[in-house]
Every structure is written in structure tokens, then in C-alpha cells.
Design an enzyme around this catalytic site. Structure first.
Site, mmCIF file in Angstrom:
data_model
loop_
_atom_site.group_PDB
_atom_site.id
_atom_site.type_symbol
_atom_site.label_atom_id
_atom_site.label_comp_id
_atom_site.label_asym_id
_atom_site.label_seq_id
_atom_site.Cartn_x
_atom_site.Cartn_y
_atom_site.Cartn_z
ATOM 1 N N ARG A 124 59.546 47.223 -82.052
ATOM 2 C CA ARG A 124 59.817 48.526 -81.401
ATOM 3 C C ARG A 124 58.831 48.842 -80.287
ATOM 4 N NH1 ARG A 124 60.739 49.603 -86.695
ATOM 5 N NH2 ARG A 124 62.942 49.689 -87.217
ATOM 6 N N LYS A 161 61.219 49.258 -65.008
ATOM 7 C CA LYS A 161 62.559 48.815 -65.406
ATOM 8 C C LYS A 161 62.477 47.374 -65.904
ATOM 9 C CE LYS A 161 65.498 51.500 -62.282
ATOM 10 N NZ LYS A 161 66.494 51.392 -61.205
ATOM 11 N N GLU A 221 61.950 42.653 -48.599
ATOM 12 C CA GLU A 221 61.659 43.885 -49.357
ATOM 13 C C GLU A 221 60.401 44.567 -48.800
ATOM 14 O OE1 GLU A 221 63.767 45.085 -51.513
ATOM 15 O OE2 GLU A 221 64.848 43.426 -52.451
ATOM 16 N N LYS A 278 56.487 51.402 -53.124
ATOM 17 C CA LYS A 278 57.317 51.532 -54.328
ATOM 18 C C LYS A 278 56.611 52.372 -55.380
ATOM 19 C CE LYS A 278 60.227 49.540 -57.794
ATOM 20 N NZ LYS A 278 60.984 48.418 -58.355
ATOM 21 N N GLU A 292 65.120 57.401 -61.158
ATOM 22 C CA GLU A 292 66.162 57.304 -60.151
ATOM 23 C C GLU A 292 66.995 58.564 -60.018
ATOM 24 O OE1 GLU A 292 68.503 53.725 -58.141
ATOM 25 O OE2 GLU A 292 67.951 53.509 -60.229
ATOM 26 N N ARG A 300 64.112 57.813 -55.633
ATOM 27 C CA ARG A 300 64.100 56.382 -55.927
ATOM 28 C C ARG A 300 65.246 55.658 -55.212
ATOM 29 N NH1 ARG A 300 61.892 53.456 -61.454
ATOM 30 N NH2 ARG A 300 62.355 51.351 -60.792
ATOM 31 N N ASN A 328 66.958 51.685 -52.116
ATOM 32 C CA ASN A 328 68.208 50.937 -51.933
ATOM 33 C C ASN A 328 68.555 50.698 -50.470
ATOM 34 O OD1 ASN A 328 68.671 50.626 -54.648
ATOM 35 N ND2 ASN A 328 69.780 52.565 -54.815
ATOM 36 N N HIS A 388 70.515 47.746 -49.358
ATOM 37 C CA HIS A 388 71.078 47.170 -50.569
ATOM 38 C C HIS A 388 72.566 47.453 -50.766
ATOM 39 C CE1 HIS A 388 66.956 46.278 -51.450
ATOM 40 N NE2 HIS A 388 67.244 45.740 -52.610
ATOM 41 N N HIS A 418 74.130 44.133 -51.631
ATOM 42 C CA HIS A 418 74.788 43.848 -52.915
ATOM 43 C C HIS A 418 76.224 43.380 -52.715
ATOM 44 C CE1 HIS A 418 71.890 46.497 -55.441
ATOM 45 N NE2 HIS A 418 71.566 45.221 -55.532
ATOM 46 N N HIS A 453 68.668 37.178 -53.105
ATOM 47 C CA HIS A 453 68.827 38.628 -53.031
ATOM 48 C C HIS A 453 68.253 39.198 -51.718
ATOM 49 C CE1 HIS A 453 68.722 42.835 -54.104
ATOM 50 N NE2 HIS A 453 67.412 42.849 -53.902
HETATM 51 N N1 LIG Z 1 62.725 45.498 -62.630
HETATM 52 C C1 LIG Z 1 62.922 45.806 -61.370
HETATM 53 O O1 LIG Z 1 62.700 46.942 -60.944
HETATM 54 C C2 LIG Z 1 63.410 44.745 -60.438
HETATM 55 C C3 LIG Z 1 63.373 44.963 -59.049
HETATM 56 C C4 LIG Z 1 63.786 43.930 -58.202
HETATM 57 C C5 LIG Z 1 64.231 42.730 -58.736
HETATM 58 N N2 LIG Z 1 64.265 42.557 -60.089
HETATM 59 C C6 LIG Z 1 64.738 41.286 -60.675
HETATM 60 O O2 LIG Z 1 63.878 40.240 -60.255
HETATM 61 C C7 LIG Z 1 64.600 39.014 -60.317
HETATM 62 C C8 LIG Z 1 64.302 38.221 -59.069
HETATM 63 O O3 LIG Z 1 62.913 37.963 -59.026
HETATM 64 P P1 LIG Z 1 62.334 36.759 -58.159
HETATM 65 O O4 LIG Z 1 62.887 36.809 -56.804
HETATM 66 O O5 LIG Z 1 60.878 36.782 -58.353
HETATM 67 O O6 LIG Z 1 63.038 35.494 -58.835
HETATM 68 P P2 LIG Z 1 62.544 34.391 -59.896
HETATM 69 O O7 LIG Z 1 61.730 35.003 -60.953
HETATM 70 O O8 LIG Z 1 63.762 33.667 -60.288
HETATM 71 O O9 LIG Z 1 61.622 33.451 -59.004
HETATM 72 C C9 LIG Z 1 62.209 32.695 -57.969
HETATM 73 C C10 LIG Z 1 61.886 31.205 -58.134
HETATM 74 O O10 LIG Z 1 60.531 30.974 -57.754
HETATM 75 C C11 LIG Z 1 59.845 30.278 -58.780
HETATM 76 N N3 LIG Z 1 58.446 30.720 -58.688
HETATM 77 C C12 LIG Z 1 57.935 31.913 -59.071
HETATM 78 N N4 LIG Z 1 56.652 32.013 -58.694
HETATM 79 C C13 LIG Z 1 56.334 30.861 -58.061
HETATM 80 C C14 LIG Z 1 55.165 30.380 -57.415
HETATM 81 N N5 LIG Z 1 54.061 31.134 -57.296
HETATM 82 N N6 LIG Z 1 55.202 29.127 -56.876
HETATM 83 C C15 LIG Z 1 56.348 28.384 -56.945
HETATM 84 N N7 LIG Z 1 57.480 28.797 -57.513
HETATM 85 C C16 LIG Z 1 57.481 30.028 -58.062
HETATM 86 C C17 LIG Z 1 60.563 30.629 -60.042
HETATM 87 O O11 LIG Z 1 60.381 29.636 -61.024
HETATM 88 C C18 LIG Z 1 62.010 30.697 -59.550
HETATM 89 O O12 LIG Z 1 62.563 29.422 -59.519
HETATM 90 C C19 LIG Z 1 66.070 39.379 -60.449
HETATM 91 O O13 LIG Z 1 66.501 39.082 -61.748
HETATM 92 C C20 LIG Z 1 66.094 40.877 -60.211
HETATM 93 O O14 LIG Z 1 67.116 41.527 -60.921
HETATM 94 C C21 LIG Z 1 63.863 43.540 -60.934
HETATM 95 ZN ZN LIG Z 2 66.055 44.393 -53.657
#
Ligand SMILES: NC(=O)c1ccc[n+]([C@@H]2O[C@H](COP(=O)([O-])OP(=O)(O)OC[C@H]3O[C@@H](n4cnc5c(N)ncnc54)[C@H](O)[C@@H]3O)[C@@H](O)[C@H]2O)c1
Ligand SMILES: [Zn+2]
Length: 363
Positions: free
Chosen positions: A117, A139, A181, A223, A233, A237, A241, A244, A248, A261
Site C-alpha cells: 500500500r 503521475k 519538451e 514543470k 491537472e 497543468r 500539453n 501535444h 498525440h 513521442h
Molecule cells: N509520469 C509522467 O508525468 C510522464 C510524463 C511524460 C512521459 N511519461 C512516460 O515516459 C515514457 C517515455 O519515457 P522515455 O522517453 O524516457 O522512454 P524510455 O524510458 O523508453 O527510454 C528510451 C530508451 O532509452 C534508453 N535509455 C534510457 N536512458 C538511457 C541512457 N542514459 N543511455 C542510453 N540509453 C538510455 C531506454 O532503455 C529506452 O530504450 C512514456 O511511457 C511516457 O508515457 C510520463
Molecule cells: Zn510530452
């Protein structure tokens, strides 16, 4: 060391940005009264590159490695993480750590929210996108077959440790997608940051380490300021977007296979800049500047062969799920407006315009 404070209903926490910080997680925790993490979760790519070292530096067992990429952000991963923690004796008062991109921080944050929990966690984002976006704001969650982020929880970490040194191993495409971003955040609320990234950056070596610290800290601060005032949001917040709505729709229309993305958001920024220009929300100079800075991040996968009607259909589906119906976030000369009304024909015209006349450098 640069520290960005984040407010949250569950308690304020710091985002620390420091070159080499991944070797000092235990010290950074201790300085804030956060217990030393006892378990590290990462993915199969980041494990050998960074997380194994990080775990060793804080005297943790070797990290659990989830499958890399969006496929790793699923229910089975949450179960694996929880079972691993149980085996490792992680208890209610323990702290756990996530070392990786947004996939790892989202998944592990969610596991931390539901394990016993709720246990405290520390996020160590290793992509630019995760440093300035995913790891901030509380989030967490995973995807379902039916769509992204359909299951989740608000569960902010106790500390976020961003070490720009790890960007050196990030593939150029991922780095540039993260920069989108940064540009988005800079446009919303930090024009000095826009100047910092208004130069050719294709890999981490293109900026000095001190500049990376500043870029990450300032983008994260945008952010952090927004989520600190509007954690769930309500209104503000939504500013995040920017780019986006169209972004999207492009991702959906291409089945999440063509664009990263951030790449889709880059096209979104350009399209939304042109929409804003048409309706006089953005002057000639502003529209030109936003397009130019975005275009420097290119090249991006093309949009010329996309059927605009498919993009539009994705957009309409997206908007129907939104209570505000037709409210768009569009850029203005000094930030964003949160409730622009846009007609389908305007979107058609702008998509055609962007495809026919993309900013130089973007393709
Ligand atoms: N929680 C939130 O508020 C929020 C906001 C934006 C995005 N997200 C989420 O984040 C995710 C995308 O994150 P991302 O773009 O970091 O993708 P990811 O975590 O998939 O990383 C991208 C790739 O880079 C690799 N990688 C990571 N760090 C590395 C490094 N230092 N050197 C070499 N390779 C590395 C990973 O293994 C992966 O293959 C999505 O699922 C999205 O929904 C969440
Ligand atoms: Zn984004």
C-alpha cells in the site's frame, strides 16, 4: 548542485541536478532525511550502462532489469518488481529507487504506490525526457493493451536525482526528442532557456556539462512550478500539453510506430504555431521563433504521406474524452492560452500547410 523544489500534496521533494549525481544518490538522500534506497530497478539497456554502478555505489544488490522500451510498461512488470522487493525484504519503511527513462520511472513509481500500500521511492531519470518531464509531478502508471497510461496512481517520489552525465550514452534521436519538451517548457515559461537551446544540438557533447545542468534544471523547473500549483491537472497543468494535441493525434494515426513521442510533439508545435499565427494569437516574430527553434531539433520522420483525415479522426477521438471538448492549448507571444477553439477545417488547412511547407531543417 542545482536544486529544484517541487510541492505536492504528499509532501515537497527536491529535484537535484548535478553532473555525476548517480554516484552520490545515498549522500543526496541522507542530506534530505531520506533513507538509503535498498533496491534498484532499471531496464536492460540502462542496467549495464549506469544502474549497476549506481546500485553498487549505494551498497544495493544488483538492480532488477525490466525489458527496455514501452513494452516494459505493463502489468507483468509491476508484479515482477513487487515480487523482487518482497524477496529482497523491502518493508513499509524502506526506500526503493528507479534508474532509467520514463518507462522505468512510471512503472517503478506505480509499483512503489501499490507495494504494501505504498513505499517511498527515489527517481533517477536517465533520459532527457524523464529528467524534465516524466519523473516530475507524481503521475505513475502502466499501459493496457487498449491504450497508454490507463492504470496509475499519484505517488510522487521523495527525491529526484538527475545526472546529465548519463546523457552521453543516450541515442541522438532520444536526446533530440527530449529537447522538444525542453523547447515546449521554455516557450511556456522561460524564454532565457529558449536561447540556451537555440543552437545545433545532436548529441550530449554539443553542450558543456554546466550548460546541461542549467538546461535540465530550468526545463524541470518549468514543470515543477506548474505541477506545484496544480498537481491534479485542474487548469494550469494543461499548459504542459502545448504541441501535444496535434502530437498525440500524429502518434495515434501512425500506430505509435513512426515517431518518438517528442518527435510527434515537434510537429505539433509547428502546426500549433501556425494555427496560433492564423488566429492572431502569435505574431509573425513569435511564430517564426517557435518554428525555428523547433526545427533546429530535426530531422524528424516525415508527415507528408499521412492522410490528414486519419490525423483529424484521431484528434476528434482524443478531444471527445476531454470534458472541455474543443479547448486547445495554443502558443501566444508570451506563453500559452488554454482555451482556444479550433474548427476541423482549420486543422485540415494547417496540416496541409505544414506538410507542404515544413520549416527548413525539420525533415
Ligand atoms: N509520469 C509522467 O508525468 C510522464 C510524463 C511524460 C512521459 N511519461 C512516460 O515516459 C515514457 C517515455 O519515457 P522515455 O522517453 O524516457 O522512454 P524510455 O524510458 O523508453 O527510454 C528510451 C530508451 O532509452 C534508453 N535509455 C534510457 N536512458 C538511457 C541512457 N542514459 N543511455 C542510453 N540509453 C538510455 C531506454 O532503455 C529506452 O530504450 C512514456 O511511457 C511516457 O508515457 C510520463
Ligand atoms: Zn510530452
Amino acid at each position: 548542485v542545482t536544486t529544484v523544489p517541487v510541492a505536492s500534496a504528499r509532501g515537497a521533494y527536491d529535484l537535484v541536478v548535478e553532473h555525476g549525481a548517480l554516484d552520490r544518490v545515498a549522500v543526496l538522500c541522507a542530506a534530505r532525511g531520506v533513507a538509503r534506497p535498498v533496491a534498484v530497478v532499471t531496464d536492460t539497456t540502462v542496467g549495464p550502462l549506469h544502474a549497476q554502478r549506481t546500485a553498487a555505489a549505494m551498497a544495493c544488490p544488483p538492480p532488477l532489469e525490466l525489458p527496455a522500451g514501452e513494452v516494459g510498461k505493463r502489468w507483468p512488470a509491476v508484479e515482477r518488481v513487487c515480487i523482487d522487493w518482497l524477496d529482497a525484504g523491502v518493508h513499509r519503511g524502506s526506500v526503493v529507487a528507479a534508474v532509467g527513462g520514463g518507462v522505468v520511472t512510471d512503472t517503478v513509481g506505480f509499483a512503489a504506490a501499490v507495494y504494501l500500500r505504498g513505499v517511498d521511492w527515489v527517481a533517477a531519470p536517465t533520459t532527457l525526457l524523464a529528467m524534465v518531464d516524466a519523473a516530475i509531478g507524481g503521475k505513475t502508471g502502466v499501459n493496457l493493451e487498449q491504450g497508454k497510461n490507463l492504470v496509475g496512481a499519484f505517488w510522487p517520489p521523495r527525491l529526484v536525482v538527475a545526472d546529465p552525465a548519463v546523457l552521453a550514452t543516450l541515442p541522438s534521436r532520444e536526446l533530440r526528442a527530449g529537447l522538444v519538451e525542453v523547447v515546449k517548457g521554455a516557450w511556456i515559461d522561460d524564454r532565457g532557456l529558449l536561447d540556451l537551446v537555440d543552437r545545433p544540438i545532436t548529441d550530449a557533447g554539443d553542450l558543456e556539462p554546466v550548460t546541461w545542468v542549467e538546461v535540465v534544471a530550468r526545463a524541470a523547473a518549468v514543470k515543477a512550478r506548474i505541477v506545484s500549483s496544480d498537481e491534479r491537472e485542474g487548469g494550469l497543468r494543461k499548459a504542459l500539453n502545448l504541441g501535444h494535441t496535434v502530437g498525440h493525434a500524429l502518434e495515434t494515426a501512425t500506430g505509435y510506430t513512426r515517431f518518438l513521442h517528442g518527435e510527434a510533439v515537434a510537429w505539433g508545435l509547428v502546426a500549433e504555431a501556425r494555427l496560433a499565427r492564423r488566429r492572431g494569437l502569435l505574431g509573425e516574430d513569435g511564430a517564426g521563433r517557435l518554428e525555428r527553434v523547433t526545427a533546429r531539433i530535426g530531422p524528424l520522420p516525415s508527415i507528408t504521406d499521412l492522410d490528414p483525415e486519419r490525423v483529424l479522426a484521431a484528434l476528434v477521438r482524443d478531444k471527445k474524452r476531454d470534458d472541455l471538448g474543443v479547448a486547445w492549448v495554443l502558443p501566444t507571444d508570451d506563453g500559452v492560452t488554454l482555451d482556444a477553439r479550433v474548427e476541423a477545417d482549420e486543422v485540415r488547412a494547417v496540416l496541409a500547410d505544414v506538410a507542404a511547407r515544413p520549416p527548413a531543417g525539420l525533415v
